[in-house]
Design an enzyme around this catalytic site. Structure first.
Site, PDB file in Angstrom:
ATOM      1  N   LYS A   9      -1.154   3.268 -28.010  1.00 43.43           N
ATOM      2  CA  LYS A   9      -2.114   4.183 -28.627  1.00 43.43           C
ATOM      3  C   LYS A   9      -2.532   3.696 -30.018  1.00 43.43           C
ATOM      4  O   LYS A   9      -1.902   2.780 -30.573  1.00 43.43           O
ATOM      5  CB  LYS A   9      -1.479   5.576 -28.686  1.00 43.43           C
ATOM      6  CG  LYS A   9      -1.180   6.173 -27.303  1.00 43.43           C
ATOM      7  CD  LYS A   9      -0.596   7.583 -27.410  1.00 43.43           C
ATOM      8  CE  LYS A   9      -0.309   8.159 -26.028  1.00 43.43           C
ATOM      9  NZ  LYS A   9       0.166   9.571 -26.103  1.00 43.43           N
ATOM     10  N   TYR A  49      -7.966  12.005 -20.194  1.00 40.46           N
ATOM     11  CA  TYR A  49      -6.997  13.102 -20.335  1.00 40.46           C
ATOM     12  C   TYR A  49      -7.509  14.409 -19.721  1.00 40.46           C
ATOM     13  O   TYR A  49      -7.056  15.491 -20.116  1.00 40.46           O
ATOM     14  CB  TYR A  49      -6.649  13.306 -21.812  1.00 40.46           C
ATOM     15  CG  TYR A  49      -5.569  12.373 -22.333  1.00 40.46           C
ATOM     16  CD1 TYR A  49      -4.292  12.356 -21.756  1.00 40.46           C
ATOM     17  CD2 TYR A  49      -5.802  11.522 -23.407  1.00 40.46           C
ATOM     18  CE1 TYR A  49      -3.296  11.518 -22.229  1.00 40.46           C
ATOM     19  CE2 TYR A  49      -4.800  10.679 -23.901  1.00 40.46           C
ATOM     20  CZ  TYR A  49      -3.550  10.688 -23.309  1.00 40.46           C
ATOM     21  OH  TYR A  49      -2.544   9.861 -23.780  1.00 40.46           O
ATOM     22  N   PHE A  57      -3.855  21.250 -27.430  1.00 41.22           N
ATOM     23  CA  PHE A  57      -3.918  20.004 -28.196  1.00 41.22           C
ATOM     24  C   PHE A  57      -4.974  19.023 -27.685  1.00 41.22           C
ATOM     25  O   PHE A  57      -5.086  17.905 -28.182  1.00 41.22           O
ATOM     26  CB  PHE A  57      -2.536  19.324 -28.243  1.00 41.22           C
ATOM     27  CG  PHE A  57      -1.921  19.037 -26.883  1.00 41.22           C
ATOM     28  CD1 PHE A  57      -2.316  17.939 -26.133  1.00 41.22           C
ATOM     29  CD2 PHE A  57      -0.930  19.867 -26.361  1.00 41.22           C
ATOM     30  CE1 PHE A  57      -1.757  17.665 -24.887  1.00 41.22           C
ATOM     31  CE2 PHE A  57      -0.353  19.600 -25.110  1.00 41.22           C
ATOM     32  CZ  PHE A  57      -0.763  18.501 -24.372  1.00 41.22           C
ATOM     33  N   ARG A  85       8.564   4.892 -18.121  1.00 41.30           N
ATOM     34  CA  ARG A  85       8.803   6.197 -18.764  1.00 41.30           C
ATOM     35  C   ARG A  85      10.150   6.203 -19.477  1.00 41.30           C
ATOM     36  O   ARG A  85      10.294   6.782 -20.556  1.00 41.30           O
ATOM     37  CB  ARG A  85       8.741   7.325 -17.731  1.00 41.30           C
ATOM     38  CG  ARG A  85       7.446   7.425 -16.954  1.00 41.30           C
ATOM     39  CD  ARG A  85       6.341   8.182 -17.613  1.00 41.30           C
ATOM     40  NE  ARG A  85       6.656   9.532 -17.980  1.00 41.30           N
ATOM     41  CZ  ARG A  85       5.783  10.347 -18.581  1.00 41.30           C
ATOM     42  NH1 ARG A  85       4.549   9.913 -18.863  1.00 41.30           N
ATOM     43  NH2 ARG A  85       6.122  11.560 -18.915  1.00 41.30           N
ATOM     44  N   THR A  91       8.314  12.626 -24.642  1.00 43.53           N
ATOM     45  CA  THR A  91       7.033  12.866 -25.338  1.00 43.53           C
ATOM     46  C   THR A  91       7.265  13.143 -26.821  1.00 43.53           C
ATOM     47  O   THR A  91       6.589  12.561 -27.677  1.00 43.53           O
ATOM     48  CB  THR A  91       6.317  14.082 -24.695  1.00 43.53           C
ATOM     49  OG1 THR A  91       6.252  13.886 -23.288  1.00 43.53           O
ATOM     50  CG2 THR A  91       4.921  14.248 -25.272  1.00 43.53           C
ATOM     51  N   ARG A 102       9.459   5.360 -28.302  1.00 43.37           N
ATOM     52  CA  ARG A 102       9.026   6.504 -29.114  1.00 43.37           C
ATOM     53  C   ARG A 102      10.051   6.863 -30.182  1.00 43.37           C
ATOM     54  O   ARG A 102       9.696   7.195 -31.312  1.00 43.37           O
ATOM     55  CB  ARG A 102       8.717   7.692 -28.198  1.00 43.37           C
ATOM     56  CG  ARG A 102       7.363   7.518 -27.493  1.00 43.37           C
ATOM     57  CD  ARG A 102       7.177   8.502 -26.384  1.00 43.37           C
ATOM     58  NE  ARG A 102       5.806   8.544 -25.893  1.00 43.37           N
ATOM     59  CZ  ARG A 102       5.433   9.209 -24.793  1.00 43.37           C
ATOM     60  NH1 ARG A 102       6.338   9.861 -24.083  1.00 43.37           N
ATOM     61  NH2 ARG A 102       4.170   9.206 -24.416  1.00 43.37           N
ATOM     62  N   ASN A 112       2.482   9.238 -30.600  1.00 44.71           N
ATOM     63  CA  ASN A 112       3.763   8.798 -30.036  1.00 44.71           C
ATOM     64  C   ASN A 112       3.698   7.405 -29.401  1.00 44.71           C
ATOM     65  O   ASN A 112       4.414   7.099 -28.462  1.00 44.71           O
ATOM     66  CB  ASN A 112       4.318   9.857 -29.080  1.00 44.71           C
ATOM     67  CG  ASN A 112       3.359  10.186 -27.949  1.00 44.71           C
ATOM     68  OD1 ASN A 112       2.306   9.572 -27.827  1.00 44.71           O
ATOM     69  ND2 ASN A 112       3.728  11.130 -27.104  1.00 44.71           N
ATOM     70  N   HIS A 115       1.497   5.471 -23.980  1.00 43.93           N
ATOM     71  CA  HIS A 115       1.238   6.316 -22.822  1.00 43.93           C
ATOM     72  C   HIS A 115       1.741   5.582 -21.591  1.00 43.93           C
ATOM     73  O   HIS A 115       1.628   4.361 -21.516  1.00 43.93           O
ATOM     74  CB  HIS A 115      -0.262   6.588 -22.653  1.00 43.93           C
ATOM     75  CG  HIS A 115      -0.607   7.078 -21.273  1.00 43.93           C
ATOM     76  ND1 HIS A 115      -0.510   8.397 -20.932  1.00 43.93           N
ATOM     77  CD2 HIS A 115      -0.970   6.411 -20.149  1.00 43.93           C
ATOM     78  CE1 HIS A 115      -0.818   8.523 -19.636  1.00 43.93           C
ATOM     79  NE2 HIS A 115      -1.101   7.332 -19.147  1.00 43.93           N
ATOM     80  N   GLU A 126      -5.484   6.170 -13.186  1.00 41.39           N
ATOM     81  CA  GLU A 126      -5.544   5.621 -14.549  1.00 41.39           C
ATOM     82  C   GLU A 126      -5.825   4.119 -14.547  1.00 41.39           C
ATOM     83  O   GLU A 126      -6.561   3.618 -15.405  1.00 41.39           O
ATOM     84  CB  GLU A 126      -4.238   5.935 -15.281  1.00 41.39           C
ATOM     85  CG  GLU A 126      -4.098   7.438 -15.542  1.00 41.39           C
ATOM     86  CD  GLU A 126      -2.789   7.828 -16.212  1.00 41.39           C
ATOM     87  OE1 GLU A 126      -1.943   6.945 -16.480  1.00 41.39           O
ATOM     88  OE2 GLU A 126      -2.618   9.041 -16.471  1.00 41.39           O
TER      89      GLU A 126
HETATM   90  P1  ATP Z   1       1.467  10.372 -22.046  1.00 40.18           P
HETATM   91  O1  ATP Z   1       0.687  11.141 -20.987  1.00 40.18           O
HETATM   92  O2  ATP Z   1       0.666  10.030 -23.264  1.00 40.18           O
HETATM   93  O3  ATP Z   1       2.209   9.218 -21.470  1.00 40.18           O
HETATM   94  P2  ATP Z   1       3.534  12.294 -21.799  1.00 40.18           P
HETATM   95  O4  ATP Z   1       3.298  12.206 -20.332  1.00 40.18           O
HETATM   96  O5  ATP Z   1       4.932  12.061 -22.302  1.00 40.18           O
HETATM   97  O6  ATP Z   1       2.611  11.326 -22.585  1.00 40.18           O
HETATM   98  P3  ATP Z   1       1.905  14.669 -21.767  1.00 40.18           P
HETATM   99  O7  ATP Z   1       2.512  16.002 -21.596  1.00 40.18           O
HETATM  100  O8  ATP Z   1       1.176  14.039 -20.633  1.00 40.18           O
HETATM  101  O9  ATP Z   1       3.052  13.686 -22.345  1.00 40.18           O
HETATM  102  O10 ATP Z   1       0.942  14.769 -23.025  1.00 40.18           O
HETATM  103  C1  ATP Z   1      -0.031  13.764 -23.256  1.00 40.18           C
HETATM  104  C2  ATP Z   1      -0.068  13.448 -24.725  1.00 40.18           C
HETATM  105  O11 ATP Z   1      -0.550  14.574 -25.433  1.00 40.18           O
HETATM  106  C3  ATP Z   1       1.290  13.152 -25.373  1.00 40.18           C
HETATM  107  O12 ATP Z   1       1.726  11.836 -25.199  1.00 40.18           O
HETATM  108  C4  ATP Z   1       1.002  13.438 -26.815  1.00 40.18           C
HETATM  109  O13 ATP Z   1       0.266  12.364 -27.423  1.00 40.18           O
HETATM  110  C5  ATP Z   1       0.083  14.649 -26.708  1.00 40.18           C
HETATM  111  N1  ATP Z   1       0.852  15.892 -26.757  1.00 40.18           N
HETATM  112  C6  ATP Z   1       1.666  16.405 -25.806  1.00 40.18           C
HETATM  113  N2  ATP Z   1       2.198  17.574 -26.186  1.00 40.18           N
HETATM  114  C7  ATP Z   1       1.678  17.840 -27.409  1.00 40.18           C
HETATM  115  C8  ATP Z   1       1.822  18.893 -28.342  1.00 40.18           C
HETATM  116  N3  ATP Z   1       2.604  19.942 -28.087  1.00 40.18           N
HETATM  117  N4  ATP Z   1       1.137  18.805 -29.509  1.00 40.18           N
HETATM  118  C9  ATP Z   1       0.326  17.760 -29.762  1.00 40.18           C
HETATM  119  N5  ATP Z   1       0.152  16.734 -28.931  1.00 40.18           N
HETATM  120  C10 ATP Z   1       0.803  16.757 -27.770  1.00 40.18           C
HETATM  121 MG    MG Z   2       1.349  12.356 -19.421  1.00 33.04          MG
END
Ligand code: ATP
Ligand code: MG
Length: 139
Positions: A9, A49, A57, A85, A91, A102, A112, A115, A126
């Protein structure tokens, strides 16, 4: 053999940890079969997304994802979706295991660093979002 999409990212690119992230993949038996650096438009980030469009968010996340260049990669290996993962960590970096990407480099729940696709169906969507067949090596 499985494939997954990985993104470094904008915060990861800005922190100069592209090499550190790539090194973790390569030293853990994961092959990189496609790679490029791009900067997303707001529209492109929203499309990527889309599953999160109802989340509070969503606007902040899509702004962040357009804030600078990202590195997109296709990773290949046995069980690579779960393996990636695992290497990424939770996350929320505060909950991520010691030694994960992370835990080491993230500063914020949103910023973070990486992705990773979370299932075979999302990985297929994706990967197609960023790469066509000619851009993915069969090696
Ligand atoms: P990614 O999809 O980026 O691999 P993830 O699967 O661990 O991460 P998701 O729940 O899919 O997490 O959320 C996507 C992204 O949205 C997170 O990686 C983070 O950048 C952001 N995000 C998730 N939860 C929050 C939150 N509570 N507040 C702000 N940003 C968030
Ligand atoms: Mg995700």
């Amino acid at each position: 053999m499985e494939r997954t999409l990985s993104i470094i990212k904008p915060d990861g690119v800005a922190k100069n940890v592209i090499g550190e992230v790539v090194k973790r993949f390569e030293t853990n038996g994961i092959k990189i079969v496609a790679m490029k650096m791009i900067q997303l438009s707001k529209h492109q980030a929203q499309g990527f997304y889309a599953v999160h469009k109802e989340r509070p968010f969503f606007n902040s996340l899509t702004n962040f994802m357009t804030s600078g260049p990202i590195v997109v990669m296709v990773l290949e290996g046995e069980d690579v979706i779960a393996k990636n993962r695992e290497l990424m960590g939770a996350t929320n970096f505060k909950e991520a295991k010691e030694g994960t990407i992370r835990r080491e480099y993230a500063t914020d729940i949103e910023k973070n660093v990486v992705h990773g696709s979370d299932a075979p169906e999302t990985a297929a969507f994706e990967i197609k979002y960023f790469f066509n067949d000619l851009e993915i090596q069969n090696r």
